[in-house]
Design a protein around this motif. Structure first.
Motif, PDB file in Angstrom:
ATOM      1  N   PRO A  45       0.830  -1.218   0.000  1.00 26.27           N
ATOM      2  CA  PRO A  45       0.000   0.000   0.000  1.00 26.27           C
ATOM      3  C   PRO A  45       0.857   1.257   0.000  1.00 26.27           C
ATOM      4  O   PRO A  45       2.069   1.214   0.265  1.00 26.27           O
ATOM      5  N   SER A  46       0.245   2.378  -0.308  1.00 21.20           N
ATOM      6  CA  SER A  46       0.957   3.653  -0.298  1.00 21.20           C
ATOM      7  C   SER A  46       1.556   3.907   1.081  1.00 21.20           C
ATOM      8  O   SER A  46       0.914   3.659   2.109  1.00 21.20           O
TER       9      SER A  46
ATOM     10  N   GLU B 234       6.279   2.487 -10.333  1.00 17.60           N
ATOM     11  CA  GLU B 234       4.869   2.623 -10.688  1.00 17.60           C
ATOM     12  C   GLU B 234       4.685   3.208 -12.093  1.00 17.60           C
ATOM     13  O   GLU B 234       3.996   4.223 -12.275  1.00 17.60           O
TER      14      GLU B 234
ATOM     15  N   HIS C 141       1.684  -0.511  -6.406  1.00 20.59           N
ATOM     16  CA  HIS C 141       0.691  -0.773  -5.360  1.00 20.59           C
ATOM     17  C   HIS C 141      -0.402  -1.682  -5.899  1.00 20.59           C
ATOM     18  O   HIS C 141      -1.294  -2.094  -5.158  1.00 20.59           O
TER      19      HIS C 141
END
Length: 393
Positions: free
Chosen positions: A37-38, A177, A210
């Motif tokens: 997760p972030s 990302e 993510h």
């Protein structure tokens, strides 16, 4: 090509500890994804590998050589950023050529007018152009070399960024990302292209995301990170089928895994909703939880089969149904459970699912994932206690 060794990397920003002694070994030619997760520290770890951030403690080794004190420019790593970081005033070919021009041409040779006239400039520029053409051909963007980034789609810009990384012939590719700015359809296409590029090159890829779907479909191994730690690292099917921690089980998999509260009774037998299951654990635990992937739960057959102690039975009410065409996701409210159960069903079972109607369910206890009260996996399970166990108890 290179292997990477990450040894006890710790990093804090002020009072916030972002990485807590992270260790990981990445083999030469491996595609490994850092997923979580972030805010879990995955991008910070990638930047430390690249040399763009310094760690508080620990060491990064590339091909068994410590990178302590080595600048980012001297690590021979190519990084692809989320924003692509393309120069809008340069053509596609010029953008791809930037790292080679900086590396192979001196200050005078890079000048726009007199640069090509400098000694050695012609041969160097020819070699750069050949490398750019080869990279563009590999990525199938050779027809776009004269366009500007503003004339490209998101997917094309992503391939230009990959081409700029590829042209350097780096020891490893670091991707932060890179698909997050693409729409869903283009994301599926581009992740296939990246995976195929990795297979063609045989290079080392470290990929931060993510999105667990990206990690599961592209990687040879995934490292699940949370709160600055790697909870589990392994092949995608191993992490999905055999999670070590309930946080890994809940993060990997869509829809999310069902977690059911359970209790332990005499001789370590696990009970669900006061019903004894043919599951026993040797080790004492304050409490246990049962994890069931949506595909582990099935509609109970209309005609009850011969009694099989492997199966546990549940009854509930259909509260919601999602029809995705190729599969159905049914949400079932079961009395006594704090959350709805989600099961994956085949389209042919649609006729058996009516909103608000009672639903009979069952699951195979041999497939259930058992976690203790703090979320760690319970692996010492039996489906019937033997005599020696009874005596020991």
């Amino acid at each position: 090509m290179a292997n990477l060794h990450i040894d006890q990397i710790a990093k804090s920003f002020g009072q916030t500890q972002v990485l807590r002694g992270v260790s990981l070994h990445i083999e030469d030619g491996e595609f490994i994804s850092l997923v979580g997760p972030s805010g879990c520290g995955k991008s910070t770890l990638l930047r430390i590998i690249a040399g763009l951030e310094s760690q508080d403690s620990g060491d990064i080794q590339i091909n068994n050589t410590s990178m302590a004190g080595t600048r980012a420019a001297d690590r021979n790593l190519s990084m692809v950023f989320q924003s692509y970081a393309l120069y809008p005033h340069l053509s596609v070919g010029e953008n791809i050529a930037v790292p080679l021009r900086m590396r192979q041409l001196n200050t005078l040779q890079r000048l726009p007018l007199i640069g090509p006239l400098m000694p050695g400039a012609r041969a160097a520029r020819t070699a750069i152009q050949q490398a750019v053409t080869q990279a563009a051909t590999t990525l199938e963007i050779d027809a776009l070399l004269n366009r500007k980034p503003g004339q490209l789609s998101g997917g094309q810009r992503q391939r230009v960024a990959l081409g700029r990384a590829l042209v350097r012939d780096p020891a490893a590719f670091l991707l932060d990302e890179p698909l997050s700015n693409l729409d869903a359809k283009l994301r599926v296409q581009t992740r296939t292209e990246i995976a195929e590029l990795h297979r063609r090159l045989g290079a080392t890829f470290v990929y931060v995301t993510h999105d667990q779907v990206e990690a599961m479909t592209m990687s040879s191994r995934i490292a699940v990170m949370m709160s600055g730690e790697i909870l589990q690292c392994g092949a995608p099917d191993v992490v999905y089928d055999d999670p070590d921690d309930i946080r890994v089980a809940e993060f990997i998999g869509s829809p999310k895994i069902n977690i059911l509260p359970a209790t332990l009774q005499a001789q370590g037998q696990i009970h669900l909703l006061d019903t004894p299951l043919q599951l026993f654990t040797r080790k004492p635990h304050d409490s246990v939880q049962i994890g069931l992937r949506p595909e582990m739960i099935e509609l109970a057959p209309a005609e009850a089969p011969a009694h099989d102690t492997r199966y546990a039975q549940l009854t509930g009410t259909l509260a919601h149904l999602e029809n995705l065409g190729s599969e159905l996701y049914a949400q079932i409210e079961v009395p006594g459970l704090p959350r709805r159960l989600i099961l994956r069903a085949a389209p042919r079972q649609r006729s058996a699912l009516h909103m608000g109607a009672p639903v009979a369910l069952r699951f195979d206890t041999t497939q259930a994932l058992i976690f203790d009260g703090v979320g760690k996996r319970v692996r010492h399970l039996l489906h019937a206690p033997d005599a020696s166990w009874r005596q020991a108890s």
